[in-house]
Every structure is written in C-alpha cells, then in structure tokens.
Design an enzyme around this catalytic site. Structure first.
Site: not given
Ligand code: SF4
Length: 300
Positions: A140, A211
C-alpha cells in the site's frame, strides 16, 4: 463431623470467552473477495487473475485458485483476460504495465486506500514535503509513494522517528510538511512522528488516513484487553494490520498472535490458567478461522 468443602476447592470456574464485534474481514477485503468471485462467475471463459495475494490467507487463495482465479507473483510479458488490482492499490506505472501485457485491469483498491493516494498527491501538488507514515516495503505504501512521486521528489517514507531523521535537513529547509499515514498503522506511531516533526517544521498539515475500520477494530480490542487476562489475535503473521493489533494489545495484557486454531495447542498451559479470554482477528482473517479458534478454546 464431616468437613464441608468450599465450592471453589472442587470446581474450576468456567472460562469467559468473548469475541470482538470487529473481528475478521473489513469492508475493503470483503468487497475485494466478493467482486473477484463475481467477476469469474460472470466471465467463465475469460482468464481472471490477481496481481499479488488478494488477502493474506492461504485457504482463501487456494479457494480462489479452485474457482479458476490465479494469483500472479509478477506481471507476465503477455497475458489476456482480467487482471485485478487488490485492495492495497498499485502505482500508475504498474497499471500501465498490466494493460501493456494485454490484460483488462479491474481496480479493486479499497476506497480508503484511494483517499490516502489522493491526499498524498494533493499535498505534493500544493508544494508540501510529503511524509508517508508506514513501512516502505508495504504494498500500500509503495503505491501511495509512487503516486506522490509523480508530482514531487520531496517524499519521505518512515515507520519510525529514527527513519524520518534521515530527512531532517531537507524538512528543515522546506518548512512545509504534509503527512499521510498508511491505513492500518498504529495511532501511537503517527503521534510520535508528528511530535518529532513539530520540533523541526514550521507548518505541518496532518491527514490522519488510518481507516475507520482499523480504528474501530483497534479501539474495541484495547477496551476488551483492559478487562481480559488473555487476548488472542487470529490472523496471518504476514498481515500488517493483524501484527499491529497484536503489538497494541501486548502493551495492555498478555496477548498471543496465532494464525489458526491448531496453534492454540502451543499455548495450552497458558490458556488453562486464564479466566477472561477475548478473541479478535485481523482484516484478512476469514470467519471459519475465527469460529474454529472459539470452538478450540471452549474445548480446553
Ligand atoms: S477498510 Fe481499511 S483495512 Fe480494510 S482494505 Fe480498506 S483500508 Fe485496508
């Protein structure tokens, strides 16, 4: 006269086992697994592949293989059909290479990861020195960095204050610093980086891009840990979000990180001494793994 034995001498009280509400697949991972499965079902005659492991779980990767969805280690010279970009995202250069090889790219980058890429680009365009908080080798982070570097060379990637110190002179001379953070990082890591930057930069723009799913999972697990004498974190040791979760909980209570229910056998003695056990799991841990962990615990 016979001695009346106290109840607790005879019985070991049953353990309390709690399962976290936010354990297992996050919406980004769920969306990726469901969409890729649907893509193959709707295109049975086309090749469907994923660049890199869709999620860090061997059983899920094998299940996808059984459905005819291949995992590619790298982009081949030539290909056909659909090539999926997983939730971690990819750089624009990699997406061009996928097209050039002959694939139709389908972008399943998690919307929350997209937001980090967009914020990094926005800061770069506005002339900030861009600091990306995360491990440089994390896929990422690689994609976020590549997107920012399209607009500026002034980009630093750091997972610790020590790593960021290499850029101290550059940051001091630039004065304006913009910070984004990889979505599953620990808030304490972001805080320590900000504290350090405050001492060397004149202007700091912070975008807390951890997130919501990660924050909720970590916060809930921290609360559970305060009232548990053992925390069990289930999920791959290759998964950054699962590893971060276990690290956070280790600071609060005894914590073990296991990949599957079978590994619990290694901790049997420890588990048998504990009364209040809570279980959580990373964003790429399937439901059947979590259920097997609970079942095995109940059998101890
Ligand atoms: S919700 Fe958060 S942890 Fe899940 S894929 Fe998306 S960025 Fe990654």
């Amino acid at each position: 006269m016979p001695q009346v034995q106290k109840k607790e001498d005879n019985y070991k009280l049953p353990k309390k086992i709690k399962l976290a509400k936010y354990a297992g697949f996050c919406y980004g991972v769920k969306r990726a697994v469901e969409t890729v499965t649907k893509l193959k079902a709707e295109n049975p005659d086309k090749d469907v592949c994923v660049l890199g492991e869709l999620i860090h779980n061997t059983d899920v990767i094998n299940e996808l293989e059984n459905l005819g969805i291949k995992t590619l280690g790298k982009i081949p010279q030539e290909g056909s059909g659909i090539c999926v970009i997983r939730s971690h995202g990819e750089s624009p250069e990699v997406i061009e290479k996928i097209k050039h090889a002959g694939f139709i790219p389908v972008d399943l980058t998690c919307p929350d990861v997209k937001k980090v890429q967009q914020k990094a680009v926005e800061l770069a365009k506005e002339g900030y020195f861009v600091v990306i908080v995360g491990k440089s080798e994390h896929p990422e982070v690689v994609a976020i960095t590549a997107n920012a570097r399209l607009w500026t060379d002034r980009v630093a990637v750091a997972a610790t204050v020590e790593q960021l110190k290499k850029y101290e002179n550059e940051i001091k001379s630039h004065k304006r610093v913009g910070v984004v953070v990889q979505t599953t990082q620990r808030i304490s890591t972001l805080n320590s980086i900000i504290e350090y930057l405050t001492s060397i930069a004149k202007e700091i723009h912070i975008a807390n891009t951890i997130c919501a799913s990660t924050s909720m999972r970590q916060n809930e697990a921290k609360e559970l840990a305060k009232n548990s004498d053992l925390m069990i974190v289930a999920g791959s040791k290759k998964s950054a979000n699962t590893t971060h979760l276990a690290e956070i909980l280790k600071d609060i209570t005894t914590t073990i990180h296991i990949e599957n229910a079978e590994e619990l056998e290694n901790y049997k003695d420890l588990i048998e001494k504990k009364e209040n056990i809570s279980v959580t799991a990373g964003a790429s841990t399937p439901q059947n793994v979590i259920e097997a962990v609970i079942k095995r615990l109940e059998s101890f």
